[in-house]
Design a protein around this motif. Structure first.
Motif, PDB file in Angstrom:
ATOM      1  N   PHE A 187       0.798  -1.228   0.000  1.00 46.20           N
ATOM      2  CA  PHE A 187       0.000   0.000   0.000  1.00 46.20           C
ATOM      3  C   PHE A 187       0.832   1.280   0.000  1.00 46.20           C
ATOM      4  N   LEU A 188       2.156   1.178   0.211  1.00 48.19           N
ATOM      5  CA  LEU A 188       2.969   2.382   0.348  1.00 48.19           C
ATOM      6  C   LEU A 188       3.734   2.709  -0.929  1.00 48.19           C
ATOM      7  N   LYS A 189       3.677   3.980  -1.299  1.00 51.39           N
ATOM      8  CA  LYS A 189       4.464   4.494  -2.417  1.00 51.39           C
ATOM      9  C   LYS A 189       5.300   5.658  -1.912  1.00 51.39           C
ATOM     10  N   ILE A 190       6.558   5.694  -2.306  1.00 45.32           N
ATOM     11  CA  ILE A 190       7.429   6.825  -1.982  1.00 45.32           C
ATOM     12  C   ILE A 190       7.614   7.637  -3.262  1.00 45.32           C
ATOM     13  N   SER A 191       7.033   8.829  -3.295  1.00 42.15           N
ATOM     14  CA  SER A 191       7.090   9.668  -4.504  1.00 42.15           C
ATOM     15  C   SER A 191       8.404  10.435  -4.531  1.00 42.15           C
ATOM     16  N   ASN A 246       4.049  -4.944   6.526  1.00 44.15           N
ATOM     17  CA  ASN A 246       4.331  -6.336   6.158  1.00 44.15           C
ATOM     18  C   ASN A 246       4.191  -6.591   4.667  1.00 44.15           C
ATOM     19  N   SER A 247       4.579  -5.615   3.869  1.00 48.49           N
ATOM     20  CA  SER A 247       4.518  -5.784   2.409  1.00 48.49           C
ATOM     21  C   SER A 247       5.585  -4.905   1.778  1.00 48.49           C
ATOM     22  N   PRO A 248       5.958  -5.189   0.541  1.00 47.99           N
ATOM     23  CA  PRO A 248       7.000  -4.393  -0.121  1.00 47.99           C
ATOM     24  C   PRO A 248       6.586  -2.937  -0.297  1.00 47.99           C
ATOM     25  N   ILE A 249       7.564  -2.046  -0.273  1.00 48.75           N
ATOM     26  CA  ILE A 249       7.355  -0.622  -0.488  1.00 48.75           C
ATOM     27  C   ILE A 249       7.794  -0.268  -1.903  1.00 48.75           C
ATOM     28  N   THR A 250       6.947   0.473  -2.610  1.00 51.06           N
ATOM     29  CA  THR A 250       7.285   0.922  -3.961  1.00 51.06           C
ATOM     30  C   THR A 250       7.927   2.303  -3.892  1.00 51.06           C
ATOM     31  N   ILE A 251       9.078   2.449  -4.539  1.00 53.01           N
ATOM     32  CA  ILE A 251       9.757   3.746  -4.602  1.00 53.01           C
ATOM     33  C   ILE A 251       9.745   4.221  -6.049  1.00 53.01           C
ATOM     34  N   GLU A 252       9.095   5.348  -6.292  1.00 50.88           N
ATOM     35  CA  GLU A 252       9.061   5.923  -7.636  1.00 50.88           C
ATOM     36  C   GLU A 252      10.187   6.935  -7.775  1.00 50.88           C
ATOM     37  N   VAL A 253      11.049   6.720  -8.745  1.00 53.68           N
ATOM     38  CA  VAL A 253      12.258   7.521  -8.918  1.00 53.68           C
ATOM     39  C   VAL A 253      12.278   8.128 -10.320  1.00 53.68           C
ATOM     40  N   ALA A 254      12.833   9.338 -10.431  1.00 54.62           N
ATOM     41  CA  ALA A 254      13.075   9.957 -11.743  1.00 54.62           C
ATOM     42  C   ALA A 254      14.568   9.896 -12.035  1.00 54.62           C
ATOM     43  N   VAL A 255      14.925   9.621 -13.283  1.00 53.97           N
ATOM     44  CA  VAL A 255      16.341   9.571 -13.672  1.00 53.97           C
ATOM     45  C   VAL A 255      16.621  10.595 -14.760  1.00 53.97           C
ATOM     46  N   GLY A 256      17.816  11.177 -14.701  1.00 47.04           N
ATOM     47  CA  GLY A 256      18.245  12.152 -15.697  1.00 47.04           C
ATOM     48  C   GLY A 256      19.258  11.562 -16.660  1.00 47.04           C
ATOM     49  N   LYS A 282      16.541  -3.182   7.376  1.00 47.05           N
ATOM     50  CA  LYS A 282      17.095  -4.166   8.306  1.00 47.05           C
ATOM     51  C   LYS A 282      16.947  -3.704   9.754  1.00 47.05           C
ATOM     52  N   GLU A 283      17.069  -2.396   9.985  1.00 46.96           N
ATOM     53  CA  GLU A 283      16.949  -1.851  11.337  1.00 46.96           C
ATOM     54  C   GLU A 283      15.525  -1.998  11.886  1.00 46.96           C
ATOM     55  N   TYR A 284      14.548  -2.112  10.982  1.00 46.18           N
ATOM     56  CA  TYR A 284      13.144  -2.252  11.402  1.00 46.18           C
ATOM     57  C   TYR A 284      12.631  -3.682  11.211  1.00 46.18           C
ATOM     58  N   ASN A 285      13.536  -4.609  10.926  1.00 46.79           N
ATOM     59  CA  ASN A 285      13.176  -6.009  10.675  1.00 46.79           C
ATOM     60  C   ASN A 285      12.169  -6.129   9.534  1.00 46.79           C
ATOM     61  N   HIS A 286      12.308  -5.245   8.566  1.00 52.19           N
ATOM     62  CA  HIS A 286      11.471  -5.294   7.364  1.00 52.19           C
ATOM     63  C   HIS A 286      12.195  -6.169   6.348  1.00 52.19           C
ATOM     64  N   ASN A 287      11.627  -7.302   6.015  1.00 51.63           N
ATOM     65  CA  ASN A 287      12.351  -8.316   5.237  1.00 51.63           C
ATOM     66  C   ASN A 287      12.020  -8.333   3.755  1.00 51.63           C
ATOM     67  N   PHE A 288      11.438  -7.240   3.257  1.00 49.10           N
ATOM     68  CA  PHE A 288      11.096  -7.154   1.837  1.00 49.10           C
ATOM     69  C   PHE A 288      12.050  -6.188   1.135  1.00 49.10           C
ATOM     70  N   ASP A 289      12.499  -6.580  -0.051  1.00 49.84           N
ATOM     71  CA  ASP A 289      13.268  -5.643  -0.874  1.00 49.84           C
ATOM     72  C   ASP A 289      12.302  -4.608  -1.437  1.00 49.84           C
ATOM     73  N   CYS A 290      12.824  -3.438  -1.776  1.00 51.98           N
ATOM     74  CA  CYS A 290      11.959  -2.401  -2.332  1.00 51.98           C
ATOM     75  C   CYS A 290      11.640  -2.689  -3.796  1.00 51.98           C
ATOM     76  N   ASN A 291      10.555  -2.111  -4.267  1.00 48.59           N
ATOM     77  CA  ASN A 291      10.138  -2.224  -5.664  1.00 48.59           C
ATOM     78  C   ASN A 291      10.376  -0.860  -6.320  1.00 48.59           C
ATOM     79  N   ILE A 292      11.429  -0.739  -7.128  1.00 51.02           N
ATOM     80  CA  ILE A 292      11.811   0.548  -7.717  1.00 51.02           C
ATOM     81  C   ILE A 292      11.163   0.716  -9.079  1.00 51.02           C
TER      82      ILE A 292
END
Length: 476
Positions: A207-211, A244-254, A276-286
């Motif tokens: 449910f989380l997106k990082i804009s 308890n689910s993967p976090i999506t990170i939306e990135v812009a590239v130049g 790792k510091e928060y025991n979050h065991n999912f890789d991010c979705n870029i």
């Protein structure tokens, strides 16, 4: 039959002999050459410069304060960060803004047949009928992103129920902090927004997106992008009790090709170190989109060249998914031709250039490894400074983040205005006969909307806007 067996035995003996010879050649090939150290290379380069200063002539400094050398050597590269787990393949994403549900569904079906592999729906209203929007889509084999510019627990519950019922791979994208950054206000307020997020977090649907694209598009340098993205994520880890689910990170590239590759690699390293510091065991979705900052209104076909190299950086940097930017997106409404060209750029990279056939192709490139290491180190220092001064939200409310981005953007703007940063066809070799005034379907510049906000919003702005406005005013 005997002759066939004899032939096979002889052939096998020959293959064994050939393999032994190849192994011997491989082991002995470079034994006659002494290894050359980085010091020896530098001495030879200094000799060839005939008295010119090595550092002043060949070493240049990036806006992030990274000194880029003319060569990199294994005896100078020491990788101390771990946690980099590159994506093995990237997905081609089609963006669809949902105005009319039926037409959006038809467009999604059409683009999937034309090469898109994932769909990102931006849904304007929580009254949107999910069943109708997803009708006949291959739900089990297609990832669908639900980008929500609103916050509604009820709508998320509907998506979750639909996903469970249809075994669909749906990723909800909600970002109240991103809303604060771009709009200047929360959806409701800080407490209410995070109360809803904590309720939503009890579901298993991502449910989380990082804009994070807003930082690049507003003019941040790469260290700032990484640090602000990390601090942005850290606010969610601190304020949401159970992710308890993967976090999506939306990135812009130049278009700074190798730096962008290194930026994405550093982002994944930093995210995994923080998680790792928060025991979050999912890789991010870029999920990557080419930046708008260097795109131009005039000589717009050059935008295709820019987005192609930017997509290449995204792939080599380990993006999970890429949503290409149509060459005419600045001034045209969504159209089939622009979308098809943008999609085909990715299809060519994937199926004709074989960019998805090698996992982590940049691994072992000393230059990229060095850039990755330095960007990660500098971003981590800035991140720690943000946390020591109250965290990301506090820094936004105090205006420090906006001020730093503005300072970085102004430095880049000065380079562009002076011609040191070049946009071909705009501030170098412009076509004076190129006219755009009558082709504008969209307003391509920063929109002014004076209103009361909690914070000063982060404003995305392209480098060429002032030049383009001057040229438009001179058109008949």
């Amino acid at each position: 039959m005997f002759q066939i067996k004899k032939y096979v035995r002889n052939k096998n003996r020959q293959l064994t002999t050939d393999n032994r010879q190849l192994t011997t050649m491989k082991n002995n090939l470079f034994q006659d050459f002494e290894p050359v150290s980085s010091k020896q290379w530098k001495q030879q380069i200094q000799y060839e410069l005939k008295g010119a200063d090595y550092n002043e002539t060949l070493v240049w400094e990036s806006p992030e304060g990274i000194k880029v050398k003319p060569f990199y050597h294994s005896d100078e590269v020491e990788v101390t960060f771990d946690g980099y787990a590159p994506a093995t393949a990237f997905s081609i994403v089609q963006n669809i803004f949902v105005h009319d549900v039926k037409k959006s569904n038809e467009r999604a079906l059409d683009t999937l047949q034309r090469g898109a592999e994932s769909i990102r729906f931006t849904i304007e209203s929580e009254a949107t009928l999910i069943e109708e929007l997803m009708h006949n889509l291959p739900l089990e084999s297609t990832t669908c992103y639900f980008n929500l510019p609103f916050l509604s627990t009820d709508f998320v519950n509907q998506v979750q129920e639909f996903s469970t019922k249809n075994n669909a791979n749906l990723l909800i994208q909600i970002d109240p902090i991103g809303q604060l950054c771009s709009d200047g206000n929360w959806f409701d307020n800080l407490d209410s927004d995070f109360a809803q997020l904590n309720t939503i977090a009890s579901k298993t649907t991502p449910f989380l997106k990082i804009s994070a694209g807003i930082y690049q598009n507003a003019g941040s340098n790469k260290v700032q992008e990484l640090a602000y993205t990390l601090a942005h994520i850290n606010e969610y880890f601190n304020r949401i009790s159970n992710i308890n689910s993967p976090i999506t990170i939306e990135v812009a590239v130049g278009t700074n090709y190798f730096f962008e590759i290194a930026k994405l690699r550093a982002l994944r390293i930093l995210f995994n170190a923080l998680a790792k510091e928060y025991n979050h065991n999912f890789d991010c979705n870029i999920v990557v989109t080419p930046t708008k900052r260097n795109k131009t209104l005039y000589d717009y076909n050059v935008n295709m060249l820019r987005t192609t190299t930017e997509c290449m950086s995204a792939i080599l940097g380990g993006a999970n998914a890429i949503a290409n930017l149509p060459y005419d997106s600045l001034y045209h409404k969504d159209n089939e031709f622009g979308d098809r060209i943008a999609r085909n750029q990715l299809l060519i990279l994937k199926h004709e250039s074989y960019f998805d056939k090698v996992s982590n192709p940049a691994d072992g490139a000393y230059y990229i490894d060095s850039l990755t290491e330095q960007l990660a180190e500098k971003a981590l220092l800035l991140f720690k400074d943000i946390e020591a001064n109250g965290g990301f939200i506090t820094q936004l409310i105090e205006g420090n983040i906006q001020r730093k981005i503005s300072e970085s953007a102004q430095k880049e703007q000065e380079l562009f205005d002076s011609g040191k940063e070049v946009l071909l066809g705009t501030n170098k070799y412009p076509n004076k006969n190129d006219a755009m005034k009558h082709d504008l379907e969209l307003y391509p510049f920063v929109k002014q909307n004076p209103r009361k906000t909690l914070i000063t919003p982060i404003i995305e702005k392209r480098l060429a806007e002032k030049v383009e406005q001057e040229r438009l005013s001179l058109e008949a």
